[in-house]
Design a protein around this motif. Structure first.
Motif, PDB file in Angstrom:
ATOM      1  N   LEU A 118       2.576  -0.936   1.660  1.00  0.00           N
ATOM      2  CA  LEU A 118       2.606   0.521   1.528  1.00  0.00           C
ATOM      3  C   LEU A 118       3.290   0.882   0.219  1.00  0.00           C
ATOM      4  N   LEU A 119       2.567   1.641  -0.620  1.00  0.00           N
ATOM      5  CA  LEU A 119       3.136   2.044  -1.910  1.00  0.00           C
ATOM      6  C   LEU A 119       3.294   3.556  -1.954  1.00  0.00           C
ATOM      7  N   ILE A 120       4.493   4.020  -2.291  1.00  0.00           N
ATOM      8  CA  ILE A 120       4.719   5.470  -2.396  1.00  0.00           C
ATOM      9  C   ILE A 120       5.331   5.807  -3.750  1.00  0.00           C
ATOM     10  N   ASP A 121       4.638   6.671  -4.475  1.00  0.00           N
ATOM     11  CA  ASP A 121       5.101   7.100  -5.800  1.00  0.00           C
ATOM     12  C   ASP A 121       5.941   8.374  -5.660  1.00  0.00           C
TER      13      ASP A 121
ATOM     14  N   LEU B 203       5.147  -4.797   3.587  1.00  0.00           N
ATOM     15  CA  LEU B 203       5.896  -4.718   2.345  1.00  0.00           C
ATOM     16  C   LEU B 203       5.862  -3.286   1.833  1.00  0.00           C
ATOM     17  N   PHE B 204       7.018  -2.776   1.493  1.00  0.00           N
ATOM     18  CA  PHE B 204       7.062  -1.433   0.935  1.00  0.00           C
ATOM     19  C   PHE B 204       7.340  -1.519  -0.568  1.00  0.00           C
ATOM     20  N   VAL B 205       6.580  -0.750  -1.350  1.00  0.00           N
ATOM     21  CA  VAL B 205       6.843  -0.675  -2.780  1.00  0.00           C
ATOM     22  C   VAL B 205       6.923   0.801  -3.160  1.00  0.00           C
ATOM     23  N   GLY B 206       8.077   1.239  -3.585  1.00  0.00           N
ATOM     24  CA  GLY B 206       8.254   2.634  -3.950  1.00  0.00           C
ATOM     25  C   GLY B 206       8.529   2.768  -5.438  1.00  0.00           C
ATOM     26  N   ALA B 207       8.366   3.988  -5.949  1.00  0.00           N
ATOM     27  CA  ALA B 207       8.742   4.260  -7.332  1.00  0.00           C
ATOM     28  C   ALA B 207       9.347   5.654  -7.386  1.00  0.00           C
TER      29      ALA B 207
END
Ligand SMILES: Nc1ncnc2c1ncn2[C@@H]1O[C@H](COP(=O)(O)OP(=O)(O)O)[C@@H](O)[C@H]1O
Ligand SMILES: [Mg+2]
Length: 388
Positions: free
Chosen positions: A170-173, A201-205
């Motif tokens: 899951l990617l959250i910008d 897996l979480f990938v945030g920015a």
């Protein structure tokens, strides 16, 4: 030189012709994805950096890495004012549906879809057609407390993904726009799947203050995530970012011209791309000279002032503009609140509301207690140019 062949594409989130200087983060993401797929503990990632440093571009790249590793991916951007539940429902639904195709995961994924059905109704989320499709799953994701229900959903997705031999990324910008309760719930959910050893897996920015927001929300956030800093490019990477695409097109740039760009942009990706793009169109070629580079500088600045910088200052009210003008008048940041108040001839405690709304608009942030800085690199220069 031929504008049709111009390799430099300025623009938010657009992949640069040479994604320079980010090998370490990309390798981290590759390893985390691989570990997740193999059922090993993988730390989630939160990219931190100022605006225009290349976070969105990296997020897109990492999504590609996740896919290649065999993860299902969901990428969303947190808009101001839209809740996390609403943001994630369509993605969670898509992922569960796609997992329910696998024989080994079907029961778990269908259970997840039922849980999502309950979740949607208890949080009153509008999803066309969803109400009639399935019944709810009593006792799963239906408490109405996001901190309990979101983890339920993540766990179910994780279990289904594991059963299918897959995983979920899951990617959250722009995560600085998430509300405090939403951020909290997200962290709890990531924590729970991580504890359960599930392939999620979480990938945030987001902007740099996110690390502290996360830490305030949950003390274990510090250990749950790695926080790679997405900053300006170092000299060697900045040179590559400019020279490689030019050479790729059969042209070149002189050493002194290259050095000039690297020095004046301070390695900031948004600035590099803008200048290189304008330079390409205006230069004679086949080797770009220092004189041409210096001449293109004005055009690059003008273009940023009318675009990248301007759209940001346009969001401020007159009173807020006064505030940031006072900051810029003090030189380059970070700025102490005491100095800003003094510069404005105001009492420090009277500045609280303006400070809060400008932070909320994402224009400034607090790098440490009592201090403020701009979230946009080189912004103080811009304000001084514009209001001098
Ligand atoms: N590693 C890099 N090398 C060269 N240019 C880059 C790099 N990363 C980003 N850029 C360029 O910088 C600009 C801003 O990138 P973006 O991802 O939108 O930044 P952010 O999301 O941090 O605001 C885009 O034009 C992009 O192509
Ligand atoms: Mg971005």
């Amino acid at each position: 030189m031929d504008p049709y062949r111009n390799p430099f594409a300025p623009g938010a989130g657009s992949r640069p012709p040479e994604l320079a200087g980010r090998d370490l983060v990309l390798e981290q993401a590759r390893i985390a994805s691989g570990r997740a797929i193999f059922g090993r503990h993988a730390r989630s990632i939160i990219l931190l950096g100022l605006r225009g440093t290349g976070k969105t571009v990296l997020l897109n790249e990492i999504e590609g890495i996740g896919r290649q590793a065999g993860l299902l991916t969901s990428k969303v951007e947190s808009p101001e004012g839209k809740g996390l539940a609403q943001l994630l429902v369509p993605e969670m639904r898509r992922v569960m549906r796609s997992l329910s195709v696998a024989e080994s995961a079907k029961d778990l994924a269908d259970r997840g879809l039922r849980a999502l059905r309950s979740f949607v109704s208890i949080f009153k989320i509008e999803v066309a057609g969803f109400e009639v499709e399935v019944d709810g799953e009593p006792g799963l994701a239906d408490s109405g407390d996001l901190q309990a229900d979101l983890p339920d959903l993540f766990l179910t997705i994780g279990q289904a993904a594991k059963a299918a031999g897959k995983g979920w990324m899951l990617l959250i910008d722009e995560i600085q726009y998430l509300s405090e309760p939403d951020l909290s719930a997200l962290i709890v959910a990531v924590h729970k799947v991580s504890q359960a050893g599930l392939p999620v897996l979480f990938v945030g920015a987001g902007l740099p203050q996110v690390a502290r927001l996360a830490g305030d929300a949950k003390s274990y956030a510090e250990r749950l995530f790695v926080y790679p800093e997405v900053g300006p490019l170092d000299r060697v990477s900045a040179e590559k970012a400019i020279r490689n695409p030019i050479r790729e097109e059969g042209a070149d740039i002189s050493d002194d011209a290259l050095a000039e760009i690297v020095t004046l942009t301070k390695g900031y990706p948004f600035f590099l791309q803008e200048w290189a793009s304008i330079l390409w169109d205006s230069a004679q070629g086949p080797t770009i000279t220092l004189a041409e580079t210096q001449k293109a500088y004005r055009g690059a600045i003008a273009s940023l002032d009318e675009g990248f910088f301007k759209v940001r200052i346009d969001r401020l009210t007159k009173a807020e503009v006064k505030f940031v003008q006072a900051m810029a008048a003090l030189g380059d940041g970070p700025y102490s609140m005491a100095d800003i108040a003094k510069e404005m001839g105001r009492q420090m405690n009277s500045l609280g509301p303006a400070r809060a709304t400008i932070i909320h608009k994402g224009m400034i942030y607090s790098p440490s207690f009592g201090y403020l800085d701009f979230t946009v690199p080189l912004f103080a220069d811009f304000i001084r140019r514009r209001f001098s």
